[in-house]
Design an enzyme around this catalytic site. Structure first.
Site, mmCIF file in Angstrom:
data_model
loop_
_atom_site.group_PDB
_atom_site.id
_atom_site.type_symbol
_atom_site.label_atom_id
_atom_site.label_comp_id
_atom_site.label_asym_id
_atom_site.label_seq_id
_atom_site.Cartn_x
_atom_site.Cartn_y
_atom_site.Cartn_z
ATOM 1 N N ARG A 175 7.873 -15.310 50.830
ATOM 2 C CA ARG A 175 8.882 -16.382 50.819
ATOM 3 C C ARG A 175 8.232 -17.717 51.164
ATOM 4 N NH1 ARG A 175 14.113 -15.102 54.186
ATOM 5 N NH2 ARG A 175 14.853 -16.911 53.001
ATOM 6 N N CYS A 230 12.877 -20.768 60.121
ATOM 7 C CA CYS A 230 12.836 -19.566 59.274
ATOM 8 C C CYS A 230 13.754 -19.828 58.088
ATOM 9 C CB CYS A 230 13.250 -18.327 60.073
ATOM 10 S SG CYS A 230 14.889 -18.460 60.835
#
Length: 269
Positions: A175, A230
């Site tokens: 990611r 995050c």
């Protein structure tokens, strides 16, 4: 480790602490609650990520914006948690959700919050008792808090970039690298961010690394001012817990994280 408690310690302290079950699944938002109802550590209360540990979503702010400080303190008071109440939080996801509660409470001035090392699985593996009944809630006077400490927003992150503060991306490497993005509308990472995947704070069994291992993990950034993020401000807290174990409590959380950053990229585009 002051921020953690072992299952053995919790067994001896169970009557003197308020235990909070934070189990949750992003894939099935009711799974954690159902697991709690099937069996939880005796006396544990359940706090839901979406309902209790997050506020209302909007155009900006990310997928899990923090709840208003006083509303959150009132929620804790309803289950018997005042400012100095000893609290133990646990999940079954390598600190992913328990650390969110740990960080939120610490950022609002609660003074005695620990995370169960190894979480629910460690308790079960030790032979710890379980119950399915709901605990009695003995409400207390709510702690008064106006704002979360060490919390930054989109504009603050831009200012941090200009001030050469270091951004820590806590998501999995694919990611971060933009190779995949299963949740948010844009792939990639905030320019200049370094990747420290949050799962590396624990071993495969969800047990925390040693203090020395946590210090070594962060050795390369020990002189930097850190902003941690995050996907939505949840699993970044596992890295903030790792930093705290390593002796650092000065890092900030980008509350909206990548999901908030994406919302501005889309609106600017």
């Amino acid at each position: 480790m002051a921020h953690l408690i072992t299952s053995q310690q919790l067994q001896s302290e169970l009557a003197d602490v308020v235990v909070v079950d934070c189990r949750f699944s992003l894939a099935d938002t009711e799974e954690g609650r159902q697991q709690y109802l099937k069996g939880h550590i005796p006396g544990a209360h359940y706090l839901h990520l979406d309902e209790d540990l997050s506020g209302e979503t909007g155009q900006h702010g990310g997928r899990h914006p923090l709840p208003e400080p006083q509303a959150f303190c009132d929620r804790l008071a309803a289950i018997g948690i005042a400012r100095d109440t000893p609290v133990v939080a646990y999940d079954a996801s390598r600190f992913a959700f328990a650390s969110r509660l740990w960080w939120m409470m610490g950022a609002l001035g609660f003074s005695n919050v620990r995370v169960l090392d190894g979480g629910f699985h460690a308790w079960v593996n030790l032979g710890g008792a379980l119950e399915s009944s709901l605990p009695d809630a003995a409400a207390v006077t709510a702690h008064q808090a106006e704002a979360y400490l060490n919390l930054v927003d989109f504009e603050s992150v831009r200012e941090a970039q200009q001030a050469s503060k270091l951004l820590i991306d806590s998501r999995e490497a694919p990611r971060y690298q933009g190779l995949e993005e299963p949740i948010d509308p844009v792939a990639g990472h905030i320019p200049g961010a370094l990747n420290f995947p949050w799962q590396e704070a624990t071993d495969a069994n969800g047990l925390a690394l040693s203090v020395e291992a946590h210090k070594q993990r962060w050795a390369s950034v020990q002189d930097d001012e850190l902003v941690v993020y995050c996907g939505s401000g949840v699993t970044a807290c596992a890295n903030l817990l790792s930093l705290a174990i390593a002796g650092r409590s000065d890092a900030s959380l980008y509350g909206g994280s990548w999901s908030d950053w994406c919302s501005y990229l889309e609106s600017e585009g």
